[in-house]
Design a protein around this motif. Sequence first.
Motif, mmCIF file in Angstrom:
data_model
loop_
_atom_site.group_PDB
_atom_site.id
_atom_site.type_symbol
_atom_site.label_atom_id
_atom_site.label_comp_id
_atom_site.label_asym_id
_atom_site.label_seq_id
_atom_site.Cartn_x
_atom_site.Cartn_y
_atom_site.Cartn_z
ATOM 1 N N ASP A 1 -6.170 -2.959 -1.824
ATOM 2 C CA ASP A 1 -6.590 -1.333 -2.331
ATOM 3 C C ASP A 1 -6.335 -0.056 -0.906
ATOM 4 O O ASP A 1 -6.404 0.905 -0.586
ATOM 5 C CB ASP A 1 -8.516 -1.701 -1.614
ATOM 6 C CG ASP A 1 -8.763 -2.430 -1.939
ATOM 7 O OD1 ASP A 1 -8.501 -2.463 -3.690
ATOM 8 O OD2 ASP A 1 -9.876 -3.392 -1.866
ATOM 9 N N LEU A 2 -5.185 -0.923 0.339
ATOM 10 C CA LEU A 2 -4.764 0.299 0.824
ATOM 11 C C LEU A 2 -3.561 0.665 0.760
ATOM 12 O O LEU A 2 -2.900 1.111 1.203
ATOM 13 C CB LEU A 2 -4.698 -0.649 2.068
ATOM 14 C CG LEU A 2 -6.027 -1.294 2.888
ATOM 15 C CD1 LEU A 2 -5.691 -1.769 4.269
ATOM 16 C CD2 LEU A 2 -7.465 0.341 3.295
ATOM 17 N N ARG B 1 -3.071 4.213 -0.234
ATOM 18 C CA ARG B 1 -3.339 5.312 0.916
ATOM 19 C C ARG B 1 -1.609 5.673 1.591
ATOM 20 O O ARG B 1 -1.003 5.016 2.265
ATOM 21 C CB ARG B 1 -4.050 4.482 1.535
ATOM 22 C CG ARG B 1 -5.336 4.748 0.552
ATOM 23 C CD ARG B 1 -6.628 5.140 1.705
ATOM 24 N NE ARG B 1 -7.122 4.020 1.510
ATOM 25 C CZ ARG B 1 -8.771 3.897 2.016
ATOM 26 N NH1 ARG B 1 -8.472 3.494 2.906
ATOM 27 N NH2 ARG B 1 -9.801 3.415 1.243
ATOM 28 N N LYS B 2 -1.331 7.097 1.207
ATOM 29 C CA LYS B 2 0.284 7.715 2.421
ATOM 30 C C LYS B 2 0.326 6.851 3.512
ATOM 31 O O LYS B 2 0.809 6.062 4.259
ATOM 32 C CB LYS B 2 -0.190 9.047 2.328
ATOM 33 C CG LYS B 2 1.671 9.744 2.584
ATOM 34 C CD LYS B 2 0.541 10.801 2.721
ATOM 35 C CE LYS B 2 2.459 11.552 3.545
ATOM 36 N NZ LYS B 2 2.430 12.845 3.210
ATOM 37 N N GLU B 3 -0.920 6.893 4.354
ATOM 38 C CA GLU B 3 -0.943 6.114 5.540
ATOM 39 C C GLU B 3 -0.734 5.034 5.588
ATOM 40 O O GLU B 3 -0.885 4.406 7.087
ATOM 41 C CB GLU B 3 -2.302 6.585 6.844
ATOM 42 C CG GLU B 3 -3.837 5.649 5.923
ATOM 43 C CD GLU B 3 -4.517 6.427 5.660
ATOM 44 O OE1 GLU B 3 -5.781 7.430 4.800
ATOM 45 O OE2 GLU B 3 -3.456 7.393 4.103
ATOM 46 N N TYR B 4 -0.930 4.453 4.623
ATOM 47 C CA TYR B 4 -0.725 2.840 4.909
ATOM 48 C C TYR B 4 0.449 2.516 4.524
ATOM 49 O O TYR B 4 0.378 1.049 3.553
ATOM 50 C CB TYR B 4 -1.823 1.589 4.007
ATOM 51 C CG TYR B 4 -3.645 2.017 4.990
ATOM 52 C CD1 TYR B 4 -3.381 1.040 5.905
ATOM 53 C CD2 TYR B 4 -4.257 3.232 4.542
ATOM 54 C CE1 TYR B 4 -4.597 1.230 6.923
ATOM 55 C CE2 TYR B 4 -4.946 3.030 5.522
ATOM 56 C CZ TYR B 4 -5.422 1.832 6.643
ATOM 57 O OH TYR B 4 -6.528 2.208 7.789
ATOM 58 N N LYS B 5 0.954 3.532 3.140
ATOM 59 C CA LYS B 5 2.564 3.060 3.399
ATOM 60 C C LYS B 5 3.104 2.122 3.812
ATOM 61 O O LYS B 5 4.418 0.955 2.632
ATOM 62 C CB LYS B 5 3.164 3.734 2.742
ATOM 63 C CG LYS B 5 4.702 4.472 2.328
ATOM 64 C CD LYS B 5 5.678 5.586 2.167
ATOM 65 C CE LYS B 5 6.957 5.208 1.968
ATOM 66 N NZ LYS B 5 7.602 6.357 1.949
#
Length: 198
Positions: free
Chosen positions: A113-114, A117-121
Motif C-alpha cells: 500500500d505504501l 508513494r514517493k516518500e516510501y520509495k
Amino acid sequence: MKRCLIVLCMVYAASGAFSQNTYADSLTAERQKHEKEFLSTVLNEEERKIHPEICFFPINTAFIVEADFVKEVGPAFVMPMTKERTVYYRKMGTLSFKINDTLCTLNVYQNLDLAGRKEYKNYYFVPFKDGTTAISTYGAGKYLDCYFSKKAKKVKLDFNTSYHPYCAYSDRYSCPIVPKENTIPVSIAAGECYVQHD
C-alpha cells in the motif's frame, strides 16, 4: 613524532566520544518527541492512565550493526494481523548480521500500500522477536523501520530505534504479527521496552 601521535589519538578519542554523545542526545530528543506525540495522538485518555509513559532501554551503540542484504523479492501475500484487516506485503530479501558473535537473519518486507508513494520509495519493514520478547518487551514482538536502496549490499540496522506496535498499548488497533522466521536467537535490549500494567 610520538608526541604528535599521542595528541592525534587524544583528538580521535575525543571526536569519537563527541560523536557518541551527539548520537545519544539526538536519539534522546527523538524519543521525547515521539513519546509526547504518541501519548497525545495515538492513545485515548483511558489508555494513557494505563500507559502514562513509554519505556526505553538505555541507548547502546553495540546494537547498531551492519547487515548483509541479499535481495530476494517474493510474491504478494496478506500479512497476518492482530485484528481482521487485509494488508498486502512482499518479502524483499534478507538481512544477516552478528550480535555477540551470533549470526542472525531477518526477512525484510515491503508494504504494498505504501510502495507506490514517493516518500516510501526506500522504506522497508523488519518485524522481529528476540530473547527479550514477552520478558522485557511486548510478547508479540517489535518493529524496525529501514531505509535503503534496493541495490544495497550493506544496511545499517539501529535497534535503538526499534519500537512496539500500537497494539502493545491499545487493543483498538490492528498490527502486523511478526512472522515465525523473524525470530532471532539473541537478546536485543535496545529500543522500546515494556512494563506490564494491571
